[in-house]
Design a protein around this motif. Structure first.
Motif, PDB file in Angstrom:
ATOM      1  N   LEU A 302      41.510  54.719  43.186  1.00  0.00           N
ATOM      2  CA  LEU A 302      41.677  54.228  44.415  1.00  0.00           C
ATOM      3  C   LEU A 302      40.587  53.566  44.486  1.00  0.00           C
ATOM      4  O   LEU A 302      39.314  52.386  44.686  1.00  0.00           O
ATOM      5  CB  LEU A 302      40.888  55.472  46.108  1.00  0.00           C
ATOM      6  CG  LEU A 302      41.578  56.621  46.361  1.00  0.00           C
ATOM      7  CD1 LEU A 302      41.614  57.008  46.380  1.00  0.00           C
ATOM      8  CD2 LEU A 302      42.906  56.228  46.935  1.00  0.00           C
ATOM      9  N   ARG A 303      39.307  53.592  43.509  1.00  0.00           N
ATOM     10  CA  ARG A 303      38.085  52.466  43.195  1.00  0.00           C
ATOM     11  C   ARG A 303      38.720  51.418  42.068  1.00  0.00           C
ATOM     12  O   ARG A 303      38.119  50.240  42.380  1.00  0.00           O
ATOM     13  CB  ARG A 303      36.958  53.289  42.186  1.00  0.00           C
ATOM     14  CG  ARG A 303      36.045  53.961  42.223  1.00  0.00           C
ATOM     15  CD  ARG A 303      35.127  55.352  41.156  1.00  0.00           C
ATOM     16  NE  ARG A 303      34.471  55.853  42.385  1.00  0.00           N
ATOM     17  CZ  ARG A 303      34.036  56.878  42.098  1.00  0.00           C
ATOM     18  NH1 ARG A 303      34.709  57.518  40.930  1.00  0.00           N
ATOM     19  NH2 ARG A 303      33.044  58.062  42.632  1.00  0.00           N
ATOM     20  N   LEU A 304      39.778  51.622  41.839  1.00  0.00           N
ATOM     21  CA  LEU A 304      40.535  50.029  41.122  1.00  0.00           C
ATOM     22  C   LEU A 304      40.529  48.815  42.157  1.00  0.00           C
ATOM     23  O   LEU A 304      40.134  48.319  42.227  1.00  0.00           O
ATOM     24  CB  LEU A 304      41.241  50.530  40.012  1.00  0.00           C
ATOM     25  CG  LEU A 304      40.890  51.343  38.884  1.00  0.00           C
ATOM     26  CD1 LEU A 304      42.834  51.458  38.145  1.00  0.00           C
ATOM     27  CD2 LEU A 304      40.466  50.004  38.113  1.00  0.00           C
ATOM     28  N   LYS A 305      41.588  50.462  43.766  1.00  0.00           N
ATOM     29  CA  LYS A 305      41.675  49.075  44.703  1.00  0.00           C
ATOM     30  C   LYS A 305      40.619  48.962  44.863  1.00  0.00           C
ATOM     31  O   LYS A 305      40.961  47.550  46.064  1.00  0.00           O
ATOM     32  CB  LYS A 305      42.908  50.652  45.576  1.00  0.00           C
ATOM     33  CG  LYS A 305      42.970  49.808  46.773  1.00  0.00           C
ATOM     34  CD  LYS A 305      44.272  51.262  47.567  1.00  0.00           C
ATOM     35  CE  LYS A 305      44.155  50.724  49.434  1.00  0.00           C
ATOM     36  NZ  LYS A 305      43.795  49.195  48.867  1.00  0.00           N
ATOM     37  N   ASP A 306      39.649  49.756  45.058  1.00  0.00           N
ATOM     38  CA  ASP A 306      38.821  48.895  46.208  1.00  0.00           C
ATOM     39  C   ASP A 306      38.097  48.095  45.691  1.00  0.00           C
ATOM     40  O   ASP A 306      37.397  46.408  45.964  1.00  0.00           O
ATOM     41  CB  ASP A 306      37.719  50.029  46.340  1.00  0.00           C
ATOM     42  CG  ASP A 306      37.930  50.825  47.934  1.00  0.00           C
ATOM     43  OD1 ASP A 306      38.970  50.802  48.306  1.00  0.00           O
ATOM     44  OD2 ASP A 306      38.198  52.386  47.520  1.00  0.00           O
TER      45      ASP A 306
END
Ligand SMILES: Cc1cc2nc3c(=O)[nH]c(=O)nc-3n(C[C@H](O)[C@H](O)[C@H](O)COP(=O)(O)OP(=O)(O)OC[C@H]3O[C@@H](n4cnc5c(N)ncnc54)[C@H](O)[C@@H]3O)c2cc1C
Length: 382
Positions: A302-306
């Motif tokens: 999710l951090r990669l996505k953000d």
């Protein structure tokens, strides 16, 4: 406690945990008999800002990082993994509608979804198969400025509780495969839409249905993205839902594990609590390790996505590792409760049945491993 979470994320996590413990967890086993998630509860969850908070404010969201939805899915999954379908379906469908619907439709429907007044379901799978989804056959025939949908979707979560459906249909020839697929937004009360619920081994509060489309008329404005872009653009959202599912089931397995750590200090055998035996504690320590590792993989995704970075491979890892780990952990917890664990009175059997569905739903482990292999350059074959 994750020291990297911002105050904003910690606050939303705390809200989700408190509400889940007080309002959602006590009804987990009753909801299985009820066969649906209470609409009042869905509205309360929405009013607290716990459905698709990453959606921009113009559509009724809060513009939070995607990780916020992950933390919420984990907290609600701990209380009731079935209620957490609202986060998974909410975020997946909200992203699709916000990115690809006509602005008037997005502005009408998204505030309803996010505030818990409406529920959306997503129809991709068909009777002929879900893994090879690009081969779908439900047809959308153009007729002037409208489309006529005909065919069947199968295994659609929450369909008979939904107010609207995101439906993938064929507008091009079968040989065009993914490039002949278009997505549509279909209000559930559109004439010609009927449903039949399955008898499932779990996730009864969510429920799965076949949906029948009998010459269903959909105005052109309800098309999502351009014709033929159903897979190329609209399906991108699945990388998000896969990380959320990982956290939904990590939450559920952590609940069984928390209960089991407490139980082993109370239960005696051979004149001592069973917790004195490493044969009892080591499997639980392994379970704790696997859940910690899976949780961090999901947060990382999710951090990669953000950060706007590629995360397709990591999302597929979350989707196969999460449900597999959760099933293994809950099974171990059930066994550690001895004969009580085998009873319908304890929640482990229900959690096991509920999370097992997510070893299949949203794509099986084999399909996730195919995605990871392709991302590493493996040939697609024919
Ligand atoms: C609880 C639950 C909720 C669901 N919710 C939804 C929903 O909301 N919306 C929706 O559209 N669908 C939903 N589904 C359907 C789900 O996405 C499909 O069941 C799934 O994608 C698999 O499709 P299938 O069942 O047709 O299996 P098939 O595609 O027929 O596959 C059967 C088996 O063969 C394996 N397999 C197939 N191809 C390969 C290959 N190339 N290599 C190796 N193995 C392969 C699969 O992994 C599987 O084990 C849900 C399913 C469940 C169980």
């Amino acid at each position: 406690m994750d020291p990297t979470l911002t105050d904003e994320l910690l606050s939303i996590q705390e809200t989700a945990r408190r509400f889940s413990a007080e309002r959602i967890a006590p009804g987990y086993m009753k909801r299985e008999a009820l066969g649906h998630v209470e609409r009042d509860l869905i509205r309360e969850i929405g009013e607290l800002g716990l459905i698709a908070p990453e959606i921009p404010e113009e559509y009724g969201g809060y513009g939070l990082p995607s990780l916020a939805s992950g933390l919420i899915a984990e907290a609600i999954g701990h209380a009731d993994p079935n209620v957490a379908y609202l986060q998974i379906l909410g975020s997946l469908n909200a992203k699709i509608v916000a990115s690809h619907a006509a602005p008037a439709i997005a502005r009408e429907w998204l505030p309803r979804l996010i505030s818990g007044k409406s529920v959306f379901a997503l129809g991709l799978t068909e009777p002929r198969g879900g893994s090879d989804a690009a081969n779908l056959v439900l047809s959308a025939r153009r007729d002037g400025n409208r489309y006529i949908l005909k065919g069947e979707k199968s295994s659609i979560s929450m369909a008979d509780q939904a107010d609207a459906l995101v439906v993938f249909a064929r507008t091009g020839p079968l040989e065009a495969k993914a490039r002949g697929v278009t997505a549509f937004f279909v209000p559930r009360d559109t004439p010609g839409v009927t449903m039949q619920r399955y008898k499932d081994i779990g996730t009864t509060a969510v429920g799965r249905c076949s949906i029948f489309f009998d010459d269903v008329v959909v105005p052109e404005e309800y098309r999502l993205a351009d014709e033929g872009m159903g897979f190329v653009q609209v399906m991108q959202g699945f990388d998000f839902s896969r990380a959320l599912i990982g956290l939904q089931v990590v939450g559920a397995a952590q609940a069984s594990l928390d209960e089991t750590w407490a139980y082993i200090n109370e239960r005696n055998a051979f004149g001592a609590p069973i917790s004195v035996n490493q044969g009892v504690t080591f499997p639980l320590a392994e379970a704790e390790t696997m859940l910690a590792a899976t949780r961090q993989l999901c947060y990382h995704t999710l951090r990669l996505k953000d950060a706007g970075l590629p995360h397709t491979s990591e999302a597929a890892m979350c989707k196969w590792l999460g449900p597999k780990t959760a099933v293994d952990v809950i099974h171990q917890c059930l066994l550690t409760h001895g004969h009580y664990g085998y009873s319908l009175d304890l929640p482990h059997q229900q959690r096991l049945r509920d999370v097992m569905g997510l070893e299949i739903g949203d794509g099986t482990a084999q399909i996730m491993k195919m995605i990871i292999a392709r991302q590493r350059g493996a040939s697609r074959g024919r």
